[in-house]
Design a protein around this motif. Structure first.
Motif, PDB file in Angstrom:
ATOM      1  N   LEU A 121       0.827  -1.217   0.000  1.00  9.15           N
ATOM      2  CA  LEU A 121       0.000   0.000   0.000  1.00  9.15           C
ATOM      3  C   LEU A 121       0.858   1.264   0.000  1.00  9.15           C
ATOM      4  CD1 LEU A 121      -2.502  -1.030   2.835  1.00  9.15           C
ATOM      5  CD2 LEU A 121      -2.943  -1.017   0.374  1.00  9.15           C
ATOM      6  N   TYR A 122       2.176   1.085   0.160  1.00 13.47           N
ATOM      7  CA  TYR A 122       3.047   2.241   0.396  1.00 13.47           C
ATOM      8  C   TYR A 122       4.216   2.275  -0.575  1.00 13.47           C
ATOM      9  CZ  TYR A 122       0.965   2.096   5.116  1.00 13.47           C
ATOM     10  OH  TYR A 122       0.104   2.091   6.183  1.00 13.47           O
ATOM     11  N   GLY A 123       4.934   3.411  -0.544  1.00  8.82           N
ATOM     12  CA  GLY A 123       6.288   3.421  -1.082  1.00  8.82           C
ATOM     13  C   GLY A 123       7.173   2.728  -0.060  1.00  8.82           C
ATOM     14  N   CYS A 124       8.181   1.992  -0.541  1.00  9.41           N
ATOM     15  CA  CYS A 124       8.996   1.189   0.373  1.00  9.41           C
ATOM     16  C   CYS A 124      10.475   1.519   0.135  1.00  9.41           C
ATOM     17  CB  CYS A 124       8.705  -0.285   0.071  1.00  9.41           C
ATOM     18  SG  CYS A 124       9.773  -1.433   0.939  1.00  9.41           S
ATOM     19  N   ALA A 125      11.239   1.587   1.236  1.00 14.29           N
ATOM     20  CA  ALA A 125      12.642   2.020   1.117  1.00 14.29           C
ATOM     21  C   ALA A 125      13.607   0.869   1.358  1.00 14.29           C
ATOM     22  CB  ALA A 125      12.912   3.133   2.128  1.00 14.29           C
ATOM     23  N   ALA A 126      14.661   0.817   0.527  1.00 14.66           N
ATOM     24  CA  ALA A 126      15.817  -0.044   0.817  1.00 14.66           C
ATOM     25  C   ALA A 126      16.805   0.839   1.571  1.00 14.66           C
ATOM     26  CB  ALA A 126      16.444  -0.541  -0.481  1.00 14.66           C
ATOM     27  N   VAL A 127      17.311   0.344   2.697  1.00 19.14           N
ATOM     28  CA  VAL A 127      18.103   1.232   3.561  1.00 19.14           C
ATOM     29  C   VAL A 127      19.370   0.565   4.072  1.00 19.14           C
ATOM     30  CG1 VAL A 127      16.019   2.437   4.359  1.00 19.14           C
ATOM     31  CG2 VAL A 127      16.903   0.512   5.690  1.00 19.14           C
ATOM     32  N   GLU A 128      20.292   1.413   4.521  1.00 17.87           N
ATOM     33  CA  GLU A 128      21.472   0.954   5.258  1.00 17.87           C
ATOM     34  C   GLU A 128      21.509   1.713   6.576  1.00 17.87           C
ATOM     35  OE1 GLU A 128      24.745   1.670   2.666  1.00 17.87           O
ATOM     36  OE2 GLU A 128      24.207  -0.027   1.379  1.00 17.87           O
ATOM     37  N   PRO A 129      22.009   1.054   7.629  1.00 16.96           N
ATOM     38  CA  PRO A 129      22.024   1.746   8.922  1.00 16.96           C
ATOM     39  C   PRO A 129      23.026   2.903   8.936  1.00 16.96           C
ATOM     40  CG  PRO A 129      23.026  -0.435   9.088  1.00 16.96           C
ATOM     41  CD  PRO A 129      22.512  -0.312   7.700  1.00 16.96           C
ATOM     42  N   THR A 130      22.822   3.842   9.856  1.00 11.59           N
ATOM     43  CA  THR A 130      23.812   4.896  10.111  1.00 11.59           C
ATOM     44  C   THR A 130      24.195   4.779  11.587  1.00 11.59           C
ATOM     45  OG1 THR A 130      22.253   6.588  10.873  1.00 11.59           O
ATOM     46  CG2 THR A 130      22.608   6.436   8.481  1.00 11.59           C
ATOM     47  N   SER A 131      25.011   5.707  12.044  1.00 15.06           N
ATOM     48  CA  SER A 131      25.429   5.619  13.450  1.00 15.06           C
ATOM     49  C   SER A 131      24.273   5.967  14.397  1.00 15.06           C
ATOM     50  CB  SER A 131      26.611   6.549  13.700  1.00 15.06           C
ATOM     51  OG  SER A 131      26.243   7.853  13.312  1.00 15.06           O
ATOM     52  N   GLU A 132      23.203   6.543  13.847  1.00 12.78           N
ATOM     53  CA  GLU A 132      22.054   6.872  14.695  1.00 12.78           C
ATOM     54  C   GLU A 132      20.967   5.813  14.504  1.00 12.78           C
ATOM     55  OE1 GLU A 132      20.436  11.042  15.377  1.00 12.78           O
ATOM     56  OE2 GLU A 132      21.733  11.326  13.638  1.00 12.78           O
ATOM     57  N   ASN A 133      20.403   5.389  15.623  1.00 13.02           N
ATOM     58  CA  ASN A 133      19.418   4.314  15.602  1.00 13.02           C
ATOM     59  C   ASN A 133      18.214   4.561  14.706  1.00 13.02           C
ATOM     60  OD1 ASN A 133      19.809   1.937  16.753  1.00 13.02           O
ATOM     61  ND2 ASN A 133      19.147   2.544  18.842  1.00 13.02           N
ATOM     62  N   ASP A 134      17.665   5.787  14.790  1.00 16.54           N
ATOM     63  CA  ASP A 134      16.420   6.071  14.061  1.00 16.54           C
ATOM     64  C   ASP A 134      16.674   6.818  12.743  1.00 16.54           C
ATOM     65  OD1 ASP A 134      17.299   8.267  15.401  1.00 16.54           O
ATOM     66  OD2 ASP A 134      15.322   8.959  16.060  1.00 16.54           O
ATOM     67  N   VAL A 135      17.919   6.789  12.270  1.00 14.26           N
ATOM     68  CA  VAL A 135      18.222   7.436  10.980  1.00 14.26           C
ATOM     69  C   VAL A 135      18.878   6.397  10.072  1.00 14.26           C
ATOM     70  CG1 VAL A 135      19.475   9.304   9.829  1.00 14.26           C
ATOM     71  CG2 VAL A 135      18.589   9.651  12.143  1.00 14.26           C
ATOM     72  N   VAL A 136      18.383   6.327   8.823  1.00 17.15           N
ATOM     73  CA  VAL A 136      18.952   5.359   7.880  1.00 17.15           C
ATOM     74  C   VAL A 136      19.343   6.076   6.586  1.00 17.15           C
ATOM     75  CG1 VAL A 136      17.728   3.294   8.698  1.00 17.15           C
ATOM     76  CG2 VAL A 136      16.617   4.799   7.043  1.00 17.15           C
ATOM     77  N   GLN A 137      20.267   5.471   5.868  1.00 20.37           N
ATOM     78  CA  GLN A 137      20.616   5.971   4.534  1.00 20.37           C
ATOM     79  C   GLN A 137      19.697   5.244   3.553  1.00 20.37           C
ATOM     80  OE1 GLN A 137      23.374   8.159   3.973  1.00 20.37           O
ATOM     81  NE2 GLN A 137      22.568   8.341   1.890  1.00 20.37           N
ATOM     82  N   VAL A 138      18.992   5.995   2.730  1.00 21.26           N
ATOM     83  CA  VAL A 138      18.091   5.347   1.768  1.00 21.26           C
ATOM     84  C   VAL A 138      18.890   5.053   0.505  1.00 21.26           C
ATOM     85  CG1 VAL A 138      16.000   5.652   0.377  1.00 21.26           C
ATOM     86  CG2 VAL A 138      16.077   6.521   2.737  1.00 21.26           C
ATOM     87  N   THR A 139      18.892   3.787   0.092  1.00 22.69           N
ATOM     88  CA  THR A 139      19.659   3.421  -1.107  1.00 22.69           C
ATOM     89  C   THR A 139      18.746   3.236  -2.327  1.00 22.69           C
ATOM     90  OG1 THR A 139      19.554   1.107  -0.448  1.00 22.69           O
ATOM     91  CG2 THR A 139      21.535   2.325   0.192  1.00 22.69           C
ATOM     92  N   ASP A 140      17.476   2.950  -2.070  1.00 21.25           N
ATOM     93  CA  ASP A 140      16.542   2.782  -3.196  1.00 21.25           C
ATOM     94  C   ASP A 140      15.112   2.881  -2.671  1.00 21.25           C
ATOM     95  OD1 ASP A 140      15.684   2.430  -5.757  1.00 21.25           O
ATOM     96  OD2 ASP A 140      16.241   0.317  -5.917  1.00 21.25           O
TER      97      ASP A 140
END
Ligand code: UTP
Length: 298
Positions: free
Chosen positions: A170-189
């Motif tokens: 039902l949504y847009g979906c993100a492929a992510v990699e972790p960052t040093s912050e728990n609730d922040v991710v790098q979006v790769t796709d």
């Protein structure tokens, strides 16, 4: 270029087909959630985050929207005569919330196109986009955290939320990699409404974005995608694929607060019941009634 986000863009030019016939002559964003149009919650959220310059992207039925954020002297006088200062406050409140501007989208060619229409007003600054389909509980604000991430890293920042995998389509979906912050991710796709088997994660894109103005150039070159619409997700994919370029890179802030979905009929009804049952004025009676009503259901 200012690094600080000062302007909010609120697209309200969609056709709202899932809510017909209610949205035949009224924008979906004007449908009430309990007793306030969805769009007013969104403007209140923007203002609470310091974004007092609000641009509405409107479509063919913009009148109710403009009227809601404008004075209504007849109604104000009638309430004044009655000495009903409480309701008078409710009527004048939306007119005093923010500096509101309007631009017409013309053809509703998609959310990405609606954002592109904001370019003249926004200029070469980062800006927020807030969708009326998602109501974020004012007790759990997310824009301040997103702004902090934008100020630290530049680029664009989107809001993600963990959802059950079976509802990811039902949504847009993100492929992510972790960052040093728990609730922040790098979006790769990003993938718009993927099949469960194709979903790169169970992180859904929620209707809050902080966009770098680089998005405009990308949107200009974005061909219509899913549903023949110019998709914001497609432009964000391009930005996510160029983390090293000026204005590129997309980070996601993972939201774990209270959010109410008003985007389709069932979730809209649920949002109304949840929010009304928490209200001091309506909640106590509604909860008693709900419990009795539920007991009658088999
Ligand atoms: P939706 O994808 O929910 O589309 O748009 P919609 O047309 O409003 O609703 P349905 O699916 O037909 O019921 C997401 C947001 O983008 C805005 C909408 O107003 C909504 O806030 N939008 C969408 C535009 O402003 N212009 C568009 O061309 C498309």
């Amino acid at each position: 270029m200012s690094k600080v986000v000062r302007k909010a863009v609120v697209p309200a030019a969609g056709l709202g087909t899932r809510f017909l016939p209610a949205t035949k002559a009224t924008p979906k964003e004007m449908l009430p959630v309990v007793d306030k149009p969805a769009i007013q919650y969104v403007v209140e959220e923007a203002v609470a985050a310091g974004l007092e310059d609000v641009l509405f992207i409107t479509g063919r039925s913009k009148r109710p929207l403009e009227d809601h954020f404008d004075r209504n002297f007849e109604l104000e006088e009638a309430l004044e005569r009655k000495g009903d200062s409480e309701r008078l406050g409710l009527v004048t409140e939306p007119t005093e919330l923010a500096r509101i501007h309007y631009v017409r989208q013309g053809d509703p060619l998609g959310l990405g196109h609606a954002v592109l229409v904001a370019e003249n007003h926004v200029g070469n600054e980062p800006f927020a986009v807030l969708l009326g389909d998602d109501l974020i509980d004012p007790r759990d604000p997310i824009l301040p955290k997103m702004m902090q991430v934008r100020e630290q890293h530049g680029g664009s920042v989107i809001c993600l939320m963990e959802v059950p995998l079976e509802s990811i389509s039902l949504y847009g979906c993100a492929a992510v990699e972790p960052t040093s912050e728990n609730d922040v991710v790098q979006v790769t796709d990003l993938v718009e409404k993927p099949e469960v088997s194709q979903a790169p994660s169970s992180l859904a894109v929620i209707g809050r974005y902080l966009l770098d103005p680089a998005v405009f150039e990308v949107l200009r070159n974005t061909a219509p995608g899913r549903g023949g619409e110019i998709q914001l997700t497609d432009a964000l994919r391009v930005l996510a694929s160029m983390p090293e370029s000026e204005g590129g890179g997309v980070r996601g802030v993972v939201f774990s607060g209270r959010r109410y979905d008003t985007g389709d009929r069932l979730s809209y009804l649920q949002a109304n019941i949840m929010l009304a049952s928490e209200r001091e004025d309506l909640g106590p009676d509604l909860r008693v009634w709900l419990q009795k009503f539920v007991a009658t259901l088999t």
